[in-house]
Design an enzyme around this catalytic site. Sequence first.
Site, PDB file in Angstrom:
ATOM      1  N   SER A 152      37.310  37.146  45.190  1.00  0.00           N
ATOM      2  CA  SER A 152      36.444  37.644  46.407  1.00  0.00           C
ATOM      3  C   SER A 152      36.113  36.211  47.046  1.00  0.00           C
ATOM      4  CB  SER A 152      35.294  38.685  45.817  1.00  0.00           C
ATOM      5  OG  SER A 152      34.290  37.503  44.917  1.00  0.00           O
ATOM      6  N   HIS A 173      42.216  42.562  45.449  1.00  0.00           N
ATOM      7  CA  HIS A 173      40.749  42.580  45.557  1.00  0.00           C
ATOM      8  C   HIS A 173      40.121  43.949  45.301  1.00  0.00           C
ATOM      9  CE1 HIS A 173      36.677  41.824  47.884  1.00  0.00           C
ATOM     10  NE2 HIS A 173      36.582  41.624  46.494  1.00  0.00           N
ATOM     11  N   GLU A 185      42.182  45.974  48.405  1.00  0.00           N
ATOM     12  CA  GLU A 185      42.645  44.826  49.232  1.00  0.00           C
ATOM     13  C   GLU A 185      43.703  44.311  48.580  1.00  0.00           C
ATOM     14  OE1 GLU A 185      38.915  44.013  52.241  1.00  0.00           O
ATOM     15  OE2 GLU A 185      38.907  43.025  50.452  1.00  0.00           O
ATOM     16  N   ASN A 223      34.429  42.266  53.964  1.00  0.00           N
ATOM     17  CA  ASN A 223      33.547  41.417  53.946  1.00  0.00           C
ATOM     18  C   ASN A 223      33.338  40.613  55.411  1.00  0.00           C
ATOM     19  OD1 ASN A 223      31.775  41.511  51.574  1.00  0.00           O
ATOM     20  ND2 ASN A 223      33.745  41.301  50.707  1.00  0.00           N
TER      21      ASN A 223
END
Length: 532
Positions: A152, A173, A185, A223
Amino acid sequence: MSADVSTNVTVRGSDDVTARETAAEGQGGAAAVGPDRTVAVVGTGTMGQGIAQVALVAGHPVRLYDSAPGRAAEAVAALTARLDRLVEKGRLDAAAREAAVGRLHAAEDPAELADAALVIEAIVEDLAVKQRLFADLEKIVGDDAVLATNTSSLSVTAIAGGLRLPGRFVGLHFFNPAPLLPLVEVVSGFATDPDVATRAYETVKGWGKTPVRCADTPGFIVNRVARPFYAEALRVFEEGAADPATIDAALRECGGFRMGPFELTDLIGQDVNEAVTRSVWESFYQDPKFTPSLAQRRLVESGRLGRKSGHGWFSYAEGAERPEPRTEAPAEAPKRIVVEGDLGPAEPLVALFEEAGIAVRRKKGDGHIVLPGGGLLMLADGESSFEFFPEEIVYFDLALDYARASRMVLSTGRRTAPETLAEAVGLFQALGKQVSVIGDVPGMIVARTVAMLADLAADAVDRGVATAEDVDTAMRLGVNYPAGPLEWAEKLGPRRVCDLLRALHERYPTGRYGPSQAVARRCAEADEEDSR
Protein backbone atom coordinates in the site's frame (compact mmCIF):
# COMPACT_ATOMS: atom_id res chain seq x y z
CA MET A 1 -12.10 1.88 4.59
CA SER A 2 -8.39 1.90 3.91
CA ALA A 3 -5.63 3.88 5.52
CA ASP A 4 -3.25 2.74 2.83
CA VAL A 5 -1.22 4.69 0.34
CA SER A 6 1.03 3.95 -2.57
CA THR A 7 4.16 5.99 -3.20
CA ASN A 8 4.71 4.64 -6.65
CA VAL A 9 6.18 6.30 -9.70
CA THR A 10 3.51 7.52 -12.11
CA VAL A 11 3.67 5.68 -15.40
CA ARG A 12 2.83 8.21 -18.11
CA GLY A 13 1.34 6.38 -21.01
CA SER A 14 -0.36 3.92 -18.68
CA ASP A 15 -3.51 4.63 -20.67
CA ASP A 16 -1.84 2.32 -23.20
CA VAL A 17 -1.36 -0.27 -20.43
CA THR A 18 -5.05 -0.09 -19.54
CA ALA A 19 -6.07 -0.26 -23.18
CA ARG A 20 -3.89 -3.32 -23.83
CA GLU A 21 -5.26 -5.12 -20.77
CA THR A 22 -8.85 -4.34 -21.72
CA ALA A 23 -8.20 -5.53 -25.26
CA ALA A 24 -6.63 -8.75 -23.97
CA GLU A 25 -9.66 -9.35 -21.77
CA GLY A 26 -12.02 -8.72 -24.68
CA GLN A 27 -10.18 -11.26 -26.84
CA GLY A 28 -10.40 -13.97 -24.23
CA GLY A 29 -7.19 -12.82 -22.55
CA ALA A 30 -5.70 -14.77 -19.70
CA ALA A 31 -7.89 -17.13 -17.71
CA ALA A 32 -8.22 -16.85 -13.96
CA VAL A 33 -6.09 -19.05 -11.74
CA GLY A 34 -8.18 -22.22 -11.47
CA PRO A 35 -9.65 -23.21 -8.10
CA ASP A 36 -7.62 -26.43 -8.18
CA ARG A 37 -4.36 -24.44 -8.24
CA THR A 38 -2.52 -23.51 -5.06
CA VAL A 39 -2.51 -19.94 -3.79
CA ALA A 40 0.34 -19.08 -1.44
CA VAL A 41 0.21 -16.16 0.99
CA VAL A 42 3.46 -14.88 2.49
CA GLY A 43 2.93 -12.93 5.70
CA THR A 44 0.42 -13.98 8.31
CA GLY A 45 -0.67 -10.70 9.85
CA THR A 46 -4.24 -9.41 9.69
CA MET A 47 -4.08 -8.67 5.98
CA GLY A 48 -2.32 -11.92 5.07
CA GLN A 49 -4.85 -13.99 6.98
CA GLY A 50 -7.70 -12.06 5.38
CA ILE A 51 -6.42 -12.64 1.85
CA ALA A 52 -5.84 -16.31 2.62
CA GLN A 53 -9.42 -16.64 3.87
CA VAL A 54 -10.77 -15.13 0.65
CA ALA A 55 -8.78 -17.55 -1.53
CA LEU A 56 -9.63 -20.49 0.71
CA VAL A 57 -13.39 -19.90 0.70
CA ALA A 58 -13.19 -19.52 -3.09
CA GLY A 59 -12.01 -23.15 -3.24
CA HIS A 60 -8.23 -22.94 -3.61
CA PRO A 61 -5.66 -25.00 -1.75
CA VAL A 62 -3.90 -22.36 0.34
CA ARG A 63 -0.43 -22.40 1.85
CA LEU A 64 0.56 -19.84 4.45
CA TYR A 65 4.20 -18.95 5.05
CA ASP A 66 5.83 -16.59 7.52
CA SER A 67 9.55 -16.13 8.17
CA ALA A 68 8.90 -16.14 11.93
CA PRO A 69 8.91 -19.77 13.16
CA GLY A 70 5.49 -21.03 14.22
CA ARG A 71 3.58 -18.02 12.85
CA ALA A 72 2.17 -19.91 9.89
CA ALA A 73 0.77 -22.65 12.13
CA GLU A 74 -0.75 -20.00 14.40
CA ALA A 75 -2.36 -18.36 11.37
CA VAL A 76 -3.84 -21.69 10.27
CA ALA A 77 -5.37 -22.10 13.72
CA ALA A 78 -6.72 -18.55 13.63
CA LEU A 79 -8.22 -19.06 10.18
CA THR A 80 -9.82 -22.32 11.28
CA ALA A 81 -11.43 -20.46 14.17
CA ARG A 82 -12.72 -17.82 11.75
CA LEU A 83 -14.31 -20.53 9.62
CA ASP A 84 -15.93 -21.97 12.75
CA ARG A 85 -17.47 -18.57 13.49
CA LEU A 86 -18.80 -18.36 9.93
CA VAL A 87 -20.49 -21.74 10.45
CA GLU A 88 -21.99 -20.55 13.74
CA LYS A 89 -23.39 -17.46 11.99
CA GLY A 90 -24.85 -19.54 9.17
CA ARG A 91 -22.58 -18.01 6.52
CA LEU A 92 -20.77 -21.27 5.78
CA ASP A 93 -22.06 -24.82 5.99
CA ALA A 94 -20.21 -27.48 7.97
CA ALA A 95 -19.23 -29.52 4.92
CA ALA A 96 -17.68 -26.47 3.22
CA ARG A 97 -15.83 -25.70 6.43
CA GLU A 98 -14.37 -29.21 6.58
CA ALA A 99 -13.31 -29.04 2.94
CA ALA A 100 -11.69 -25.63 3.44
CA VAL A 101 -9.73 -26.76 6.50
CA GLY A 102 -8.50 -29.72 4.49
CA ARG A 103 -7.11 -27.34 1.83
CA LEU A 104 -5.32 -25.06 4.33
CA HIS A 105 -1.68 -25.76 5.18
CA ALA A 106 1.13 -24.05 7.03
CA ALA A 107 4.45 -23.96 5.19
CA GLU A 108 7.51 -24.00 7.39
CA ASP A 109 9.91 -23.61 4.46
CA PRO A 110 9.56 -21.43 1.33
CA ALA A 111 10.33 -24.51 -0.78
CA GLU A 112 6.84 -25.78 0.10
CA LEU A 113 5.41 -23.00 -2.10
CA ALA A 114 6.94 -24.46 -5.27
CA ASP A 115 3.64 -25.55 -6.84
CA ALA A 116 1.82 -22.26 -6.22
CA ALA A 117 0.16 -20.69 -9.25
CA LEU A 118 -0.26 -17.39 -7.42
CA VAL A 119 1.83 -16.01 -4.57
CA ILE A 120 0.54 -12.93 -2.73
CA GLU A 121 2.88 -11.12 -0.35
CA ALA A 122 1.57 -9.19 2.67
CA ILE A 123 4.69 -8.49 4.73
CA VAL A 124 6.32 -5.39 6.18
CA GLU A 125 6.30 -2.24 4.00
CA ASP A 126 10.03 -2.21 3.33
CA LEU A 127 11.20 -2.12 -0.28
CA ALA A 128 14.47 -3.99 0.27
CA VAL A 129 12.76 -6.74 2.28
CA LYS A 130 10.10 -7.24 -0.39
CA GLN A 131 12.69 -7.27 -3.18
CA ARG A 132 14.69 -9.98 -1.39
CA LEU A 133 11.56 -12.03 -0.78
CA PHE A 134 10.50 -12.05 -4.42
CA ALA A 135 14.04 -12.71 -5.63
CA ASP A 136 14.00 -15.84 -3.44
CA LEU A 137 10.48 -16.83 -4.51
CA GLU A 138 11.41 -16.56 -8.17
CA LYS A 139 13.96 -19.32 -7.65
CA ILE A 140 11.30 -21.58 -6.12
CA VAL A 141 8.06 -21.22 -8.07
CA GLY A 142 7.50 -22.06 -11.72
CA ASP A 143 7.96 -19.45 -14.42
CA ASP A 144 4.20 -19.46 -15.06
CA ALA A 145 3.36 -18.50 -11.48
CA VAL A 146 1.96 -15.00 -10.87
CA LEU A 147 3.75 -13.01 -8.17
CA ALA A 148 1.72 -10.32 -6.45
CA THR A 149 2.27 -7.72 -3.75
CA ASN A 150 -0.40 -6.26 -1.51
CA THR A 151 1.76 -3.20 -0.91
CA SER A 152 0.00 0.00 0.00
CA SER A 153 3.01 2.29 0.17
CA LEU A 154 5.66 1.09 -2.25
CA SER A 155 6.18 1.05 -5.99
CA VAL A 156 5.04 -2.12 -7.71
CA THR A 157 7.55 -1.30 -10.44
CA ALA A 158 10.39 -0.94 -7.95
CA ILE A 159 9.60 -4.19 -6.12
CA ALA A 160 9.71 -6.07 -9.43
CA GLY A 161 12.74 -4.18 -10.73
CA GLY A 162 15.32 -6.85 -9.95
CA LEU A 163 13.32 -9.89 -11.01
CA ARG A 164 14.33 -12.14 -13.86
CA LEU A 165 10.70 -12.13 -15.08
CA PRO A 166 9.22 -8.77 -13.97
CA GLY A 167 6.34 -9.20 -16.42
CA ARG A 168 4.64 -11.76 -14.17
CA PHE A 169 4.59 -9.33 -11.24
CA VAL A 170 1.46 -7.35 -10.31
CA GLY A 171 -0.04 -5.42 -7.41
CA LEU A 172 -3.16 -6.78 -5.72
CA HIS A 173 -4.15 -4.11 -3.22
CA PHE A 174 -6.86 -5.52 -0.94
CA PHE A 175 -8.61 -3.31 1.59
CA ASN A 176 -8.84 -4.20 5.26
CA PRO A 177 -10.68 -6.33 6.31
CA ALA A 178 -10.06 -8.31 3.12
CA PRO A 179 -12.90 -10.87 3.62
CA LEU A 180 -15.49 -8.09 3.95
CA LEU A 181 -14.45 -5.20 1.69
CA PRO A 182 -15.10 -5.89 -2.00
CA LEU A 183 -12.56 -3.62 -3.67
CA VAL A 184 -9.19 -4.82 -5.01
CA GLU A 185 -6.92 -2.48 -6.96
CA VAL A 186 -5.10 -4.50 -9.63
CA VAL A 187 -1.94 -2.48 -10.19
CA SER A 188 0.18 -2.84 -13.31
CA GLY A 189 3.82 -1.93 -12.86
CA PHE A 190 5.89 -0.54 -15.72
CA ALA A 191 6.89 -4.06 -16.82
CA THR A 192 3.73 -5.99 -15.93
CA ASP A 193 2.54 -8.17 -18.80
CA PRO A 194 -1.07 -7.27 -19.74
CA ASP A 195 -2.06 -10.96 -19.71
CA VAL A 196 -0.75 -11.27 -16.15
CA ALA A 197 -2.77 -8.25 -15.02
CA THR A 198 -5.84 -9.72 -16.70
CA ARG A 199 -5.25 -13.08 -15.05
CA ALA A 200 -4.97 -11.43 -11.65
CA TYR A 201 -8.09 -9.36 -12.37
CA GLU A 202 -10.14 -12.39 -13.38
CA THR A 203 -8.89 -14.37 -10.41
CA VAL A 204 -9.98 -11.87 -7.74
CA LYS A 205 -13.22 -11.31 -9.65
CA GLY A 206 -13.83 -15.05 -9.39
CA TRP A 207 -13.27 -14.74 -5.66
CA GLY A 208 -16.31 -12.47 -5.45
CA LYS A 209 -14.31 -9.24 -5.28
CA THR A 210 -14.76 -6.11 -7.38
CA PRO A 211 -11.42 -5.48 -9.08
CA VAL A 212 -10.42 -2.21 -10.71
CA ARG A 213 -7.43 -1.71 -13.00
CA CYS A 214 -4.82 0.83 -12.00
CA ALA A 215 -1.43 2.02 -13.19
CA ASP A 216 1.52 2.22 -10.81
CA THR A 217 1.06 5.74 -9.46
CA PRO A 218 1.30 7.38 -6.01
CA GLY A 219 -1.77 6.39 -4.03
CA PHE A 220 -3.07 4.09 -6.78
CA ILE A 221 -6.72 5.20 -7.21
CA VAL A 222 -8.29 5.48 -3.77
CA ASN A 223 -5.52 7.12 -1.79
CA ARG A 224 -4.64 9.47 -4.62
CA VAL A 225 -8.16 10.74 -5.25
CA ALA A 226 -9.27 10.74 -1.59
CA ARG A 227 -6.74 13.29 -0.31
CA PRO A 228 -9.08 16.34 -0.56
CA PHE A 229 -11.68 14.70 1.67
CA TYR A 230 -9.25 15.18 4.56
CA ALA A 231 -7.28 18.14 3.27
CA GLU A 232 -10.17 20.54 2.63
CA ALA A 233 -11.70 19.86 6.03
CA LEU A 234 -8.35 20.59 7.63
CA ARG A 235 -8.02 23.83 5.65
CA VAL A 236 -11.47 25.02 6.77
CA PHE A 237 -10.48 24.22 10.36
CA GLU A 238 -7.10 25.97 10.04
CA GLU A 239 -8.82 29.09 8.74
CA GLY A 240 -10.98 29.14 11.86
CA ALA A 241 -14.22 28.83 9.90
CA ALA A 242 -15.59 25.81 11.77
CA ASP A 243 -14.74 23.27 14.46
CA PRO A 244 -14.13 19.55 13.73
CA ALA A 245 -17.55 18.39 14.95
CA THR A 246 -19.38 20.88 12.72
CA ILE A 247 -17.23 20.04 9.67
CA ASP A 248 -17.86 16.33 10.21
CA ALA A 249 -21.60 16.95 10.52
CA ALA A 250 -21.61 19.00 7.32
CA LEU A 251 -19.97 16.25 5.27
CA ARG A 252 -22.14 13.51 6.82
CA GLU A 253 -25.54 15.15 7.05
CA CYS A 254 -25.32 17.50 4.09
CA GLY A 255 -22.73 15.82 1.85
CA GLY A 256 -23.95 12.28 2.44
CA PHE A 257 -20.56 10.82 3.39
CA ARG A 258 -20.68 7.96 5.87
CA MET A 259 -18.15 9.51 8.27
CA GLY A 260 -16.65 12.95 8.65
CA PRO A 261 -12.91 13.42 8.03
CA PHE A 262 -12.02 14.18 11.64
CA GLU A 263 -13.74 11.15 13.13
CA LEU A 264 -12.44 9.01 10.27
CA THR A 265 -8.81 10.05 10.73
CA ASP A 266 -9.19 9.38 14.46
CA LEU A 267 -10.30 5.87 13.51
CA ILE A 268 -7.51 5.36 10.96
CA GLY A 269 -4.86 6.90 13.20
CA GLN A 270 -3.64 10.46 12.77
CA ASP A 271 -0.06 9.27 12.29
CA VAL A 272 -1.09 6.83 9.56
CA ASN A 273 -3.31 9.31 7.72
CA GLU A 274 -0.71 12.09 7.94
CA ALA A 275 2.00 9.75 6.67
CA VAL A 276 -0.21 8.80 3.72
CA THR A 277 -0.74 12.44 2.78
CA ARG A 278 2.92 13.31 3.20
CA SER A 279 3.99 10.29 1.17
CA VAL A 280 1.70 11.16 -1.77
CA TRP A 281 2.79 14.82 -1.59
CA GLU A 282 6.47 13.90 -1.68
CA SER A 283 5.90 11.33 -4.45
CA PHE A 284 4.32 14.05 -6.57
CA TYR A 285 7.33 16.30 -5.96
CA GLN A 286 5.45 18.43 -3.43
CA ASP A 287 2.55 19.28 -5.70
CA PRO A 288 0.44 21.88 -3.80
CA LYS A 289 -2.73 19.89 -4.47
CA PHE A 290 -1.46 17.33 -1.93
CA THR A 291 0.10 19.67 0.67
CA PRO A 292 -0.14 18.18 4.19
CA SER A 293 -1.75 19.98 7.11
CA LEU A 294 0.27 21.69 9.81
CA ALA A 295 -2.62 21.24 12.25
CA GLN A 296 -2.55 17.48 11.72
CA ARG A 297 1.24 17.42 12.04
CA ARG A 298 0.97 19.14 15.43
CA LEU A 299 -1.67 16.64 16.52
CA VAL A 300 0.68 13.77 15.64
CA GLU A 301 3.61 15.46 17.38
CA SER A 302 1.52 15.80 20.53
CA GLY A 303 0.80 12.06 20.55
CA ARG A 304 -2.92 12.53 19.95
CA LEU A 305 -3.21 9.78 17.37
CA GLY A 306 -6.93 9.07 17.64
CA ARG A 307 -8.79 6.12 19.08
CA LYS A 308 -5.66 4.03 19.59
CA SER A 309 -4.10 6.66 21.88
CA GLY A 310 -7.35 7.68 23.56
CA HIS A 311 -7.35 11.17 22.07
CA GLY A 312 -7.19 12.67 18.61
CA TRP A 313 -9.45 15.41 17.35
CA PHE A 314 -11.88 14.02 19.90
CA SER A 315 -11.40 12.38 23.29
CA TYR A 316 -12.04 8.65 23.65
CA ALA A 317 -11.53 8.49 27.39
CA GLU A 318 -14.17 6.61 29.34
CA GLY A 319 -17.17 8.85 29.86
CA ALA A 320 -15.90 11.54 27.49
CA GLU A 321 -18.65 13.35 25.62
CA ARG A 322 -18.30 13.95 21.89
CA PRO A 323 -18.56 17.66 21.01
CA GLU A 324 -21.79 18.57 19.27
CA PRO A 325 -21.79 20.41 15.93
CA ARG A 326 -22.75 24.03 16.02
CA THR A 327 -26.50 24.17 15.50
CA GLU A 328 -28.57 27.35 15.32
CA ALA A 329 -31.48 28.05 17.63
CA PRO A 330 -34.98 28.10 16.06
CA ALA A 331 -35.70 31.13 13.90
CA GLU A 332 -38.89 32.32 12.25
CA ALA A 333 -39.26 31.19 8.64
CA PRO A 334 -39.98 33.84 6.00
CA LYS A 335 -43.45 33.63 4.50
CA ARG A 336 -42.30 34.36 0.96
CA ILE A 337 -39.13 34.39 -1.11
CA VAL A 338 -38.13 35.29 -4.67
CA VAL A 339 -36.10 32.84 -6.74
CA GLU A 340 -34.21 34.61 -9.50
CA GLY A 341 -33.04 32.27 -12.25
CA ASP A 342 -32.19 28.57 -12.04
CA LEU A 343 -30.52 27.40 -8.82
CA GLY A 344 -28.62 24.65 -10.63
CA PRO A 345 -27.86 21.72 -8.29
CA ALA A 346 -30.00 23.41 -5.62
CA GLU A 347 -33.10 23.71 -7.83
CA PRO A 348 -34.89 20.90 -5.89
CA LEU A 349 -35.07 23.31 -2.95
CA VAL A 350 -37.78 25.33 -4.71
CA ALA A 351 -40.29 22.49 -4.53
CA LEU A 352 -39.31 21.81 -0.92
CA PHE A 353 -39.95 25.44 0.03
CA GLU A 354 -43.36 25.35 -1.62
CA GLU A 355 -44.24 22.08 0.14
CA ALA A 356 -43.34 23.78 3.43
CA GLY A 357 -45.91 26.50 2.75
CA ILE A 358 -43.48 29.23 1.71
CA ALA A 359 -44.69 31.34 -1.21
CA VAL A 360 -42.15 31.30 -4.05
CA ARG A 361 -42.12 33.86 -6.85
CA ARG A 362 -39.91 33.13 -9.86
CA LYS A 363 -38.05 35.82 -11.79
CA LYS A 364 -35.27 35.88 -14.34
CA GLY A 365 -31.82 36.20 -12.84
CA ASP A 366 -28.43 34.64 -12.31
CA GLY A 367 -29.47 31.93 -9.84
CA HIS A 368 -30.07 33.05 -6.26
CA ILE A 369 -32.80 33.51 -3.66
CA VAL A 370 -33.95 36.94 -2.49
CA LEU A 371 -34.99 36.96 1.16
CA PRO A 372 -37.80 39.26 2.40
CA GLY A 373 -35.32 41.76 3.84
CA GLY A 374 -33.48 42.02 0.55
CA GLY A 375 -30.55 39.76 1.40
CA LEU A 376 -29.33 37.26 -1.16
CA LEU A 377 -29.05 33.53 -0.51
CA MET A 378 -26.55 31.87 -2.86
CA LEU A 379 -25.13 28.40 -3.46
CA ALA A 380 -21.42 28.21 -2.60
CA ASP A 381 -19.43 29.26 -5.68
CA GLY A 382 -15.91 29.74 -4.37
CA GLU A 383 -16.32 33.43 -3.53
CA SER A 384 -16.76 35.09 -0.12
CA SER A 385 -19.67 37.14 1.12
CA PHE A 386 -17.44 40.06 2.14
CA GLU A 387 -16.66 40.66 -1.55
CA PHE A 388 -20.22 41.84 -2.18
CA PHE A 389 -21.17 45.43 -1.43
CA PRO A 390 -23.70 46.77 -0.70
CA GLU A 391 -25.58 43.46 -1.04
CA GLU A 392 -25.99 41.27 2.01
CA ILE A 393 -24.99 37.73 1.10
CA VAL A 394 -25.60 34.41 2.84
CA TYR A 395 -24.04 31.36 1.20
CA PHE A 396 -25.41 27.83 1.57
CA ASP A 397 -23.40 24.68 0.94
CA LEU A 398 -23.74 21.99 -1.70
CA ALA A 399 -25.75 18.90 -0.70
CA LEU A 400 -25.76 15.43 -2.19
CA ASP A 401 -29.56 15.41 -1.99
CA TYR A 402 -31.34 18.49 -0.67
CA ALA A 403 -34.50 16.54 0.10
CA ARG A 404 -32.71 13.91 2.21
CA ALA A 405 -30.07 16.15 3.81
CA SER A 406 -30.77 16.57 7.52
CA ARG A 407 -28.48 19.57 7.95
CA MET A 408 -27.78 22.70 5.95
CA VAL A 409 -24.65 24.79 6.31
CA LEU A 410 -24.61 28.56 5.88
CA SER A 411 -21.80 31.11 5.86
CA THR A 412 -21.87 34.85 6.06
CA GLY A 413 -19.57 37.79 6.57
CA ARG A 414 -19.52 40.77 8.91
CA ARG A 415 -21.50 42.97 6.51
CA THR A 416 -24.55 40.71 6.67
CA ALA A 417 -27.14 41.82 9.19
CA PRO A 418 -28.23 39.36 11.89
CA GLU A 419 -31.81 39.72 10.63
CA THR A 420 -30.79 38.54 7.16
CA LEU A 421 -28.99 35.53 8.57
CA ALA A 422 -32.01 34.72 10.77
CA GLU A 423 -34.27 34.70 7.68
CA ALA A 424 -31.92 32.23 5.96
CA VAL A 425 -31.72 30.03 9.04
CA GLY A 426 -35.52 29.99 9.45
CA LEU A 427 -36.00 29.22 5.77
CA PHE A 428 -34.04 25.95 5.99
CA GLN A 429 -35.42 25.09 9.42
CA ALA A 430 -38.89 25.25 7.84
CA LEU A 431 -37.78 22.23 5.77
CA GLY A 432 -37.11 20.29 8.98
CA LYS A 433 -33.35 20.67 8.75
CA GLN A 434 -30.82 21.57 11.37
CA VAL A 435 -28.69 24.54 10.42
CA SER A 436 -25.02 25.23 11.10
CA VAL A 437 -23.41 28.60 10.44
CA ILE A 438 -19.69 28.70 9.69
CA GLY A 439 -17.23 31.47 8.94
CA ASP A 440 -16.94 33.25 5.61
CA VAL A 441 -14.72 30.71 3.84
CA PRO A 442 -14.60 30.39 0.03
CA GLY A 443 -16.28 27.24 -1.25
CA MET A 444 -17.57 26.37 2.22
CA ILE A 445 -17.14 22.67 3.12
CA VAL A 446 -18.96 20.21 0.87
CA ALA A 447 -18.69 22.25 -2.33
CA ARG A 448 -14.93 22.73 -2.22
CA THR A 449 -14.38 19.10 -1.16
CA VAL A 450 -16.45 17.70 -4.03
CA ALA A 451 -14.82 20.04 -6.55
CA MET A 452 -11.34 18.94 -5.51
CA LEU A 453 -12.29 15.26 -5.49
CA ALA A 454 -13.66 15.69 -9.02
CA ASP A 455 -10.51 17.48 -10.11
CA LEU A 456 -8.15 14.76 -8.89
CA ALA A 457 -10.41 12.04 -10.28
CA ALA A 458 -10.55 13.64 -13.74
CA ASP A 459 -6.80 14.20 -13.70
CA ALA A 460 -6.19 10.53 -12.80
CA VAL A 461 -8.35 9.40 -15.72
CA ASP A 462 -6.64 11.73 -18.20
CA ARG A 463 -3.23 10.51 -17.06
CA GLY A 464 -4.24 6.92 -17.68
CA VAL A 465 -4.22 5.84 -14.03
CA ALA A 466 -7.62 4.19 -14.46
CA THR A 467 -10.86 4.48 -16.39
CA ALA A 468 -13.58 6.83 -15.21
CA GLU A 469 -15.78 3.86 -14.32
CA ASP A 470 -13.01 2.25 -12.25
CA VAL A 471 -12.24 5.51 -10.45
CA ASP A 472 -15.87 5.98 -9.41
CA THR A 473 -16.19 2.30 -8.45
CA ALA A 474 -13.01 2.47 -6.37
CA MET A 475 -14.16 5.55 -4.46
CA ARG A 476 -17.62 4.13 -3.75
CA LEU A 477 -16.36 0.74 -2.60
CA GLY A 478 -12.93 1.60 -1.20
CA VAL A 479 -13.94 4.54 1.02
CA ASN A 480 -17.75 4.33 0.94
CA TYR A 481 -18.35 7.62 -0.88
CA PRO A 482 -22.05 8.30 -1.52
CA ALA A 483 -21.31 8.84 -5.22
CA GLY A 484 -18.29 8.54 -7.45
CA PRO A 485 -16.55 11.93 -7.78
CA LEU A 486 -16.88 11.91 -11.57
CA GLU A 487 -20.53 10.90 -11.34
CA TRP A 488 -21.16 13.75 -8.90
CA ALA A 489 -19.24 16.20 -11.11
CA GLU A 490 -21.36 15.18 -14.09
CA LYS A 491 -24.51 16.02 -12.15
CA LEU A 492 -23.09 19.40 -11.15
CA GLY A 493 -21.91 20.12 -14.68
CA PRO A 494 -18.33 20.71 -15.86
CA ARG A 495 -18.78 24.50 -15.92
CA ARG A 496 -19.83 24.70 -12.27
CA VAL A 497 -16.92 22.53 -11.11
CA CYS A 498 -14.42 24.49 -13.17
CA ASP A 499 -15.79 27.88 -12.11
CA LEU A 500 -15.70 26.86 -8.45
CA LEU A 501 -12.07 25.76 -8.74
CA ARG A 502 -11.10 28.92 -10.60
CA ALA A 503 -12.77 31.07 -7.97
CA LEU A 504 -10.89 29.21 -5.23
CA HIS A 505 -7.65 29.58 -7.19
CA GLU A 506 -8.13 33.35 -7.38
CA ARG A 507 -8.49 33.51 -3.61
CA TYR A 508 -5.73 30.98 -2.86
CA PRO A 509 -3.20 31.52 -5.68
CA THR A 510 -0.87 28.70 -4.65
CA GLY A 511 -1.73 26.24 -7.44
CA ARG A 512 -3.69 24.01 -5.08
CA TYR A 513 -7.06 24.87 -6.59
CA GLY A 514 -6.10 25.58 -10.18
CA PRO A 515 -8.31 23.34 -12.35
CA SER A 516 -6.45 20.46 -13.91
CA GLN A 517 -6.25 20.35 -17.68
CA ALA A 518 -8.71 17.47 -17.49
CA VAL A 519 -11.37 19.63 -15.82
CA ALA A 520 -10.64 22.66 -18.02
CA ARG A 521 -10.95 20.49 -21.11
CA ARG A 522 -14.27 19.02 -20.01
CA CYS A 523 -15.54 22.52 -19.33
CA ALA A 524 -14.53 23.73 -22.79
CA GLU A 525 -16.14 20.69 -24.40
CA ALA A 526 -19.38 21.31 -22.49
CA ASP A 527 -19.39 24.98 -23.57
CA GLU A 528 -18.80 23.89 -27.17
CA GLU A 529 -21.69 21.45 -26.96
CA ASP A 530 -24.00 24.11 -25.50
CA SER A 531 -23.17 26.55 -28.27
CA ARG A 532 -24.25 24.16 -31.04
